[in-house]
Design an enzyme around this catalytic site. Structure first.
Site, PDB file in Angstrom:
ATOM      1  N   TYR A  43       0.839  -1.189   0.000  1.00 44.76           N
ATOM      2  CA  TYR A  43       0.000   0.000   0.000  1.00 44.76           C
ATOM      3  C   TYR A  43       0.882   1.251   0.000  1.00 44.76           C
ATOM      4  O   TYR A  43       1.900   1.315   0.668  1.00 44.76           O
ATOM      5  CB  TYR A  43      -0.943  -0.013   1.203  1.00 44.76           C
ATOM      6  CG  TYR A  43      -1.904  -1.181   1.162  1.00 44.76           C
ATOM      7  CD1 TYR A  43      -2.935  -1.220   0.229  1.00 44.76           C
ATOM      8  CD2 TYR A  43      -1.741  -2.264   2.025  1.00 44.76           C
ATOM      9  CE1 TYR A  43      -3.799  -2.307   0.164  1.00 44.76           C
ATOM     10  CE2 TYR A  43      -2.604  -3.357   1.975  1.00 44.76           C
ATOM     11  CZ  TYR A  43      -3.627  -3.375   1.035  1.00 44.76           C
ATOM     12  OH  TYR A  43      -4.474  -4.459   0.960  1.00 44.76           O
ATOM     13  N   CYS A  47       5.453   5.440  -4.920  1.00 43.23           N
ATOM     14  CA  CYS A  47       5.753   6.716  -4.280  1.00 43.23           C
ATOM     15  C   CYS A  47       6.184   6.524  -2.827  1.00 43.23           C
ATOM     16  O   CYS A  47       7.260   6.956  -2.422  1.00 43.23           O
ATOM     17  CB  CYS A  47       4.536   7.631  -4.356  1.00 43.23           C
ATOM     18  SG  CYS A  47       4.804   9.225  -3.540  1.00 43.23           S
ATOM     19  N   ALA A 118      -4.733  -8.011 -10.322  1.00 39.79           N
ATOM     20  CA  ALA A 118      -6.021  -7.970 -11.012  1.00 39.79           C
ATOM     21  C   ALA A 118      -5.840  -7.882 -12.521  1.00 39.79           C
ATOM     22  O   ALA A 118      -5.003  -7.125 -13.012  1.00 39.79           O
ATOM     23  CB  ALA A 118      -6.848  -6.785 -10.523  1.00 39.79           C
ATOM     24  N   VAL A 276      16.515   6.902 -16.806  1.00 43.49           N
ATOM     25  CA  VAL A 276      16.115   7.571 -18.047  1.00 43.49           C
ATOM     26  C   VAL A 276      14.612   7.800 -18.122  1.00 43.49           C
ATOM     27  O   VAL A 276      14.099   8.168 -19.174  1.00 43.49           O
ATOM     28  CB  VAL A 276      16.582   6.764 -19.274  1.00 43.49           C
ATOM     29  CG1 VAL A 276      18.092   6.698 -19.321  1.00 43.49           C
ATOM     30  CG2 VAL A 276      15.993   5.357 -19.260  1.00 43.49           C
ATOM     31  N   HIS A 450       8.795  38.713   7.460  1.00 39.64           N
ATOM     32  CA  HIS A 450      10.224  38.995   7.311  1.00 39.64           C
ATOM     33  C   HIS A 450      10.983  38.459   8.516  1.00 39.64           C
ATOM     34  O   HIS A 450      10.513  38.590   9.636  1.00 39.64           O
ATOM     35  CB  HIS A 450      10.462  40.501   7.200  1.00 39.64           C
ATOM     36  CG  HIS A 450      11.915  40.878   7.139  1.00 39.64           C
ATOM     37  ND1 HIS A 450      12.663  40.736   5.994  1.00 39.64           N
ATOM     38  CD2 HIS A 450      12.756  41.364   8.095  1.00 39.64           C
ATOM     39  CE1 HIS A 450      13.904  41.136   6.235  1.00 39.64           C
ATOM     40  NE2 HIS A 450      13.984  41.515   7.507  1.00 39.64           N
TER      41      HIS A 450
END
Length: 472
Positions: A43, A47, A118, A276, A450
């Site tokens: 899961y 990524c 699947a 690549v 700032h």
């Protein structure tokens, strides 16, 4: 014992548990759909497990080690030792926490989780083969399906990944020791991120690229900053060369390339990383069973509602084409689930940001000046160099800039390009501005804290209006 075939049904079937898939599943369940998520590996997808998260973990750790050892100008002297195995263990802990979190979120939302691979049997059914000998399979019928099978690293001829001599990005992120020498094929965002990591950790890095500069697709002045910083870290570049072949040596490997004059160039190195690009994973789905054909690059064409040519089948994330970004996949996942639930939804891609986690970082959103001109706008550009930003100087990060692009007549924001520290965070302000239809005066009239890097965004907006305070 072999488990017999069973058949179940679901309203929304999601194939793939990466960013696009798990988001689609959770949103579908939240909208009241009986939702099933099929995942064959882990899961969170590439990524969380093998890409975005582990690479950023290594980038952060490498930055700590490098910065600590190169802060003499600040009066700090240190000689940090790198334990790559310990760093890898820490990285794995981050990954495990997040992937378990994804699984927990899915269960809490009421998503049915199924482990296996699947493939489509017909337009209303998939077959799921469960991993492991004797685990059997099952059929799942569905009303709507979301294809979210992601992508994989591209292999080039004669450079099949073997996890030892020829590495994919996934292999590189699993290393538990720093190679003495590393040859990287490809100077795109993956190649540049990982080159920087290993150079900071002490490897002697050479990058081979077919084109004439790093980061193809980015404007020259953006790429220049990143390349020059990489060179200052000791990274060598060989442009105009294509990887040809390799052979084993007693103490490593020899990689041969071909240059623009068709001359052979040889590199002796400990290992080679091929970076690549990535290609979509659509060849495992038996798409012919639903008369759905990918394009010549393997991508599935979709409309603004993430629908494919088969109306009740959606595609999200890398399989749906560029940009191949996790956050774009998540947005598409939400849209697909909403449409499947009968809700009005569509994805507007004009304000999808992109980030490259090199040193320094790159953040972009919307149009460049050239793209704005091509689209028929009369663009006005404002830019602030970070060497004039107080916070950047206190970070000892004076290279880079913030550039905003707007329409000269209306002052509507059209895009931004940022190269510098925390560019991945800074770009969100401009993305929000584009999404909300903000004008230059809206950014220029917003008081920014700032000293912060975000003041550079403010100053760039002022510059575009001819009202710059801190730049000439």
């Amino acid at each position: 014992m072999v488990v017999g075939d069973v058949t179940t049904g679901t309203e929304l079937l999601v194939v793939g548990g990466g960013p696009g898939g798990y988001v689609a599943a959770i949103r579908g369940a939240q909208l009241g759909l009986d939702t099933t998520l099929v995942e064959r590996d882990a899961y969170g997808g590439t990524c969380l497990n093998h890409g975005c998260i582990p690479s950023k973990a290594f980038i952060s750790a490498a930055d700590v080690a490098h910065d600590a050892g190169h802060a003499e100008d600040m009066g700090v002297f240190a000689d940090p030792a790198v334990d790559m195995a310990g760093m890898s263990e820490w990285k794995d802990g981050v990954v495990t926490r997040l992937t378990k979190g994804v699984e927990s979120l899915c269960k809490s939302a009421g998503v049915n989780l199924v482990e296996g691979t699947a493939t489509f049997a017909d337009e209303e059914t998939v077959r799921v083969a469960h991993g492991g000998e004797g685990q059997g399979s099952e059929s799942i019928s569905f009303e709507h399906a979301v294809v979210a099978t992601g992508s994989r690293p591209i292999e080039i001829p004669n450079f099949e990944f073997d996890s030892e001599h020829i590495l994919s990005s996934r292999d590189a992120l699993a290393l538990e020791s720093v190679p003495d020498d590393l040859l990287v094929v490809g100077a795109g965002y993956i190649g540049m991120e990982l080159s920087t990591v290993f150079a900071k950790l002490g490897a002697d890095v050479t990058v081979v690229e077919m084109l004439d500069d790093v980061l193809p697709g980015y404007e020259a002045d953006v790429a220049d900053v990143v390349r020059e910083r990489a060179e200052s870290l000791g990274i060598s570049f060989a442009f105009g060369e294509a990887a040809r072949d390799w052979e084993r040596l007693d103490d490593g490997i020899r990689v041969s390339t071909t240059d623009e004059d068709d001359e052979v160039v040889e590199y002796n190195t400990e290992t080679c990383l091929v970076a690549v690009g990535r290609e979509p994973v659509t060849d495992t789905l038996a798409l012919d069973a639903i008369d759905l054909e990918p394009d010549e690059n393997g991508f599935l064409a979709t409309d603004e509602q993430a629908r494919t040519d088969v109306e009740h089948v959606f595609a999200v994330g890398d399989v749906a084409g560029e940009p191949m970004l996790a956050h774009k996949a998540m947005a598409e996942g939400e849209v697909a689930a909403a449409v499947a639930a009968g809700e009005p939804a569509a994805l507007d891609q004009q304000a999808i940001p992109a980030a490259v986690f090199t040193d320094p970082e790159i953040g972009t959103v919307g149009m460049t000046e050239g793209e704005a001109e091509s689209a028929g706008f009369d663009p006005v550009v404002g830019q602030m160099p970070l060497r004039a930003n107080g916070r950047a100087l206190t970070l000892d990060e004076k290279e880079g800039f913030v550039r905003v692009v707007a329409d000269a007549d209306t002052e509507f924001l059209l895009g931004a390009q940022i190269v510098g520290p925390e560019a991945s965070e800074l770009i969100a302000e401009v993305g929000l501005g584009i999404e909300m239809g903000a004008r230059l005066e809206d950014v220029a009239g917003t008081v920014h804290t700032h000293p912060t890097l975000s003041e550079a965004v403010h100053e760039a907006a002022l510059a575009a209006r001819g009202e710059a305070i801190h730049t000439r």
